[in-house]
Write a protein that holds these residues in place. Structure first.
Motif, short mmCIF file in Angstrom:
data_model
loop_
_atom_site.label_atom_id
_atom_site.label_comp_id
_atom_site.label_asym_id
_atom_site.label_seq_id
_atom_site.Cartn_x
_atom_site.Cartn_y
_atom_site.Cartn_z
N ILE A 88 40.12 4.96 103.62
CA ILE A 88 39.84 5.68 104.87
C ILE A 88 41.15 6.29 105.32
CG2 ILE A 88 39.12 5.45 107.28
CD1 ILE A 88 37.62 2.88 106.40
N SER A 89 41.06 7.52 105.84
CA SER A 89 42.26 8.23 106.26
C SER A 89 42.01 8.90 107.61
CB SER A 89 42.59 9.25 105.18
OG SER A 89 43.42 10.25 105.65
N VAL A 90 43.04 8.98 108.43
CA VAL A 90 42.96 9.70 109.71
C VAL A 90 44.31 10.36 109.98
CG1 VAL A 90 43.43 7.57 111.00
CG2 VAL A 90 42.39 9.48 112.17
N GLY A 91 44.27 11.54 110.58
CA GLY A 91 45.53 12.22 110.87
C GLY A 91 45.29 13.66 111.27
N ALA A 156 44.41 4.59 114.95
CA ALA A 156 44.22 3.26 114.38
C ALA A 156 42.94 3.24 113.56
CB ALA A 156 44.15 2.22 115.49
N ILE A 157 42.96 2.45 112.51
CA ILE A 157 41.77 2.14 111.71
C ILE A 157 41.72 0.61 111.69
CG2 ILE A 157 40.58 2.40 109.50
CD1 ILE A 157 42.63 4.68 108.84
N LEU A 158 40.72 0.02 112.35
CA LEU A 158 40.70 -1.43 112.51
C LEU A 158 39.34 -1.99 112.09
CD1 LEU A 158 42.31 -1.69 116.09
CD2 LEU A 158 43.48 -1.87 113.88
N ASN A 165 32.83 -3.55 109.58
CA ASN A 165 32.89 -2.09 109.74
C ASN A 165 34.31 -1.68 110.13
OD1 ASN A 165 30.14 -1.96 109.25
ND2 ASN A 165 29.61 -2.04 111.44
N TRP A 166 34.68 -0.46 109.73
CA TRP A 166 36.03 0.04 109.99
C TRP A 166 36.00 1.05 111.12
CZ3 TRP A 166 40.27 -2.00 107.54
CH2 TRP A 166 40.01 -2.81 106.42
N TRP A 167 36.58 0.70 112.27
CA TRP A 167 36.56 1.55 113.45
C TRP A 167 37.76 2.48 113.49
CZ3 TRP A 167 32.89 1.95 117.30
CH2 TRP A 167 31.80 1.06 117.20
N ILE A 168 37.52 3.70 113.92
CA ILE A 168 38.60 4.68 114.10
C ILE A 168 38.90 4.79 115.59
CG2 ILE A 168 39.28 7.10 113.79
CD1 ILE A 168 38.79 5.94 111.11
N TYR A 169 40.18 4.69 115.93
CA TYR A 169 40.65 4.87 117.30
C TYR A 169 41.55 6.10 117.36
CZ TYR A 169 39.29 -0.01 118.25
OH TYR A 169 38.61 -1.18 118.41
N ILE A 170 41.25 6.97 118.33
CA ILE A 170 42.10 8.13 118.56
C ILE A 170 42.63 8.03 119.99
CG2 ILE A 170 42.21 10.68 118.59
CD1 ILE A 170 41.18 9.91 115.90
N ASN A 171 43.90 8.05 120.15
CA ASN A 171 44.51 7.88 121.47
C ASN A 171 43.92 6.67 122.20
OD1 ASN A 171 46.26 10.01 121.05
ND2 ASN A 171 44.82 11.52 121.89
N ILE A 175 36.25 5.75 118.64
CA ILE A 175 35.35 6.92 118.56
C ILE A 175 34.17 6.73 117.60
CG2 ILE A 175 37.11 8.57 119.28
CD1 ILE A 175 36.98 9.55 116.27
N GLY A 176 34.26 5.72 116.74
CA GLY A 176 33.15 5.49 115.81
C GLY A 176 33.63 4.68 114.63
N TYR A 177 32.74 4.47 113.67
CA TYR A 177 33.10 3.59 112.57
C TYR A 177 32.52 4.04 111.23
CZ TYR A 177 28.40 1.63 113.21
OH TYR A 177 27.04 1.47 113.32
N TYR A 178 33.19 3.59 110.18
CA TYR A 178 32.67 3.69 108.82
C TYR A 178 32.02 2.35 108.49
CZ TYR A 178 35.29 7.99 107.93
OH TYR A 178 35.75 9.28 107.95
#
Ligand SMILES: *[C@@H]1O[C@H](CO)[C@@H](O)[C@H](O)[C@H]1NC(C)=O
Ligand SMILES: *[C@@H]1O[C@H](CO)[C@@H](O)[C@H](O)[C@H]1NC(C)=O
Ligand SMILES: *[C@@H]1O[C@H](CO)[C@@H](O)[C@H](O)[C@H]1NC(C)=O
Length: 283
Positions: A88-91, A156-158, A165-171, A175-178
């Motif tokens: 999983i990637s975020v940026g 963050a990816i937590l 499940n893998w949650w995405i955090y922006i600021n 915001i949601g999860y994989y």
């Protein structure tokens, strides 16, 4: 389609990861593309046995990128074993072929089943967005400049310890999860990366990475990731220290990465470079 291509990883044996793929060697397509990177990678041997999350705050820039090029600053969490690769990637990235513009965009991406599945943003089913106040793939109105420094993005990816499940955090916003079911084997992760990356067609110049300058030992001179942290084997958040991780770049002439530490900002990873001619991957 392009999203999948952008997230493909090449099957290169890295001298640093014997017999397996190296997450830093992510490429956009097969043979006709040059990929470069500069960043830091953490493996469990350096810090316990497993990772359940990653954090970082990245400064946001708008490197000049042509239609055929890409410039990225992102964070990955991945699990790799002899049969599989899940990530999983975020940026942020500048990717004209996807957005038809030269702006900087927030992005998320995933891959699983040895690259058979996955995509960027919401181009395929997978990501479950629970908070739509942040638009995935949105462009940034403002990016960092010398006068306006820095525009930052906290990421963050937590993993949720009960659902996996893998949650995405922006600021700092969830915001949601994989869902864990997307992945073939990602109940835990064994690699974490904070990285700048560029791609361009062979025999053409490579685009700038980050702010287009290499780190020079002064905080804020180059693009940076700060507040580097991960969720460790005891499911506790742990800060990255200077002795953790490999910091390297694919071509030191064109791009570079290094840790920088001071009392105010803590440990940061500074990275970037101008690109240019002769940036073929040399490592
Ligand atoms: C960014 O631009 C969009 C579209 O022009 C606008 O709706 C939004 O309010 C702007 N946001 C900020 C923070 O300036
Ligand atoms: C899952 O990945 C781990 C490495 O993180 C590996 O040790 C394990 O054997 C894998 N499990 C399966 C079922 O492939
Ligand atoms: C996990 O992080 C916590 C808090 O930083 C630390 O006290 C603990 O020693 C770490 N555990 C492992 C296994 O490294």
């Amino acid at each position: 389609m392009i999203g999948i291509l952008v997230f493909l990883f090449c099957l290169v044996n890295s001298p640093l990861v014997h017999g397996t793929r190296d997450i830093l060697q992510e490429v956009s397509t097969g043979s006709e593309t040059i990929t470069n990177y500069a960043g830091a990678i953490l493996r469990p041997s350096m810090s316990g046995t497993a990772f359940y999350g990653v954090r970082g705050t990245v400064s946001v820039y708008n490197p000049k990128v042509d239609q055929e090029q890409m410039s990225v600053a992102s964070m990955f969490i991945a699990n790799q074993d002899s049969n599989n690769f899940d990530a999983i990637s975020v940026g942020w990235h500048v990717l004209p072929s996807l957005y038809q513009d030269s702006k900087t965009h927030l992005y998320i991406a995933w891959t699983s089943n040895n690259f058979e599945k996955g995509c960027t943003n919401l181009q395929c089913p997978g990501f479950i967005q629970t908070d739509k106040s942040i638009i995935i793939g949105k462009s940034f109105n403002q990016t960092s400049t010398i006068d306006k420094f820095p525009v930052e993005l906290s990421l963050a990816i937590l993993q949720d310890s009960s659902t996996k499940n893998w949650w995405i955090y922006i600021n700092e916003k969830k915001i949601g999860y994989y869902p864990s079911s997307l992945f073939s084997n990602m109940t835990l992760a064994n690699q974490i990366v904070w990285i700048g990356k560029t791609t361009n067609p062979t025999n053409t110049p490579s685009p700038p990475m980050g702010y287009g300058v290499k780190p020079n030992g002064v905080f804020g001179h180059a693009c940076h990731f700060k507040k580097l942290a991960f969720v460790n084997n005891s499911r506790m958040q742990q800060s990255v220290t200077k002795d953790m991780g490999e910091v390297r770049s694919s071509n030191n002439q064109c791009y570079d990465a290094r840790y920088y530490e001071d009392g105010t900002n803590g440990l940061t990873l500074e990275f970037g470079g101008p690109g240019g001619n002769n940036c073929e991957n040399s490592s």
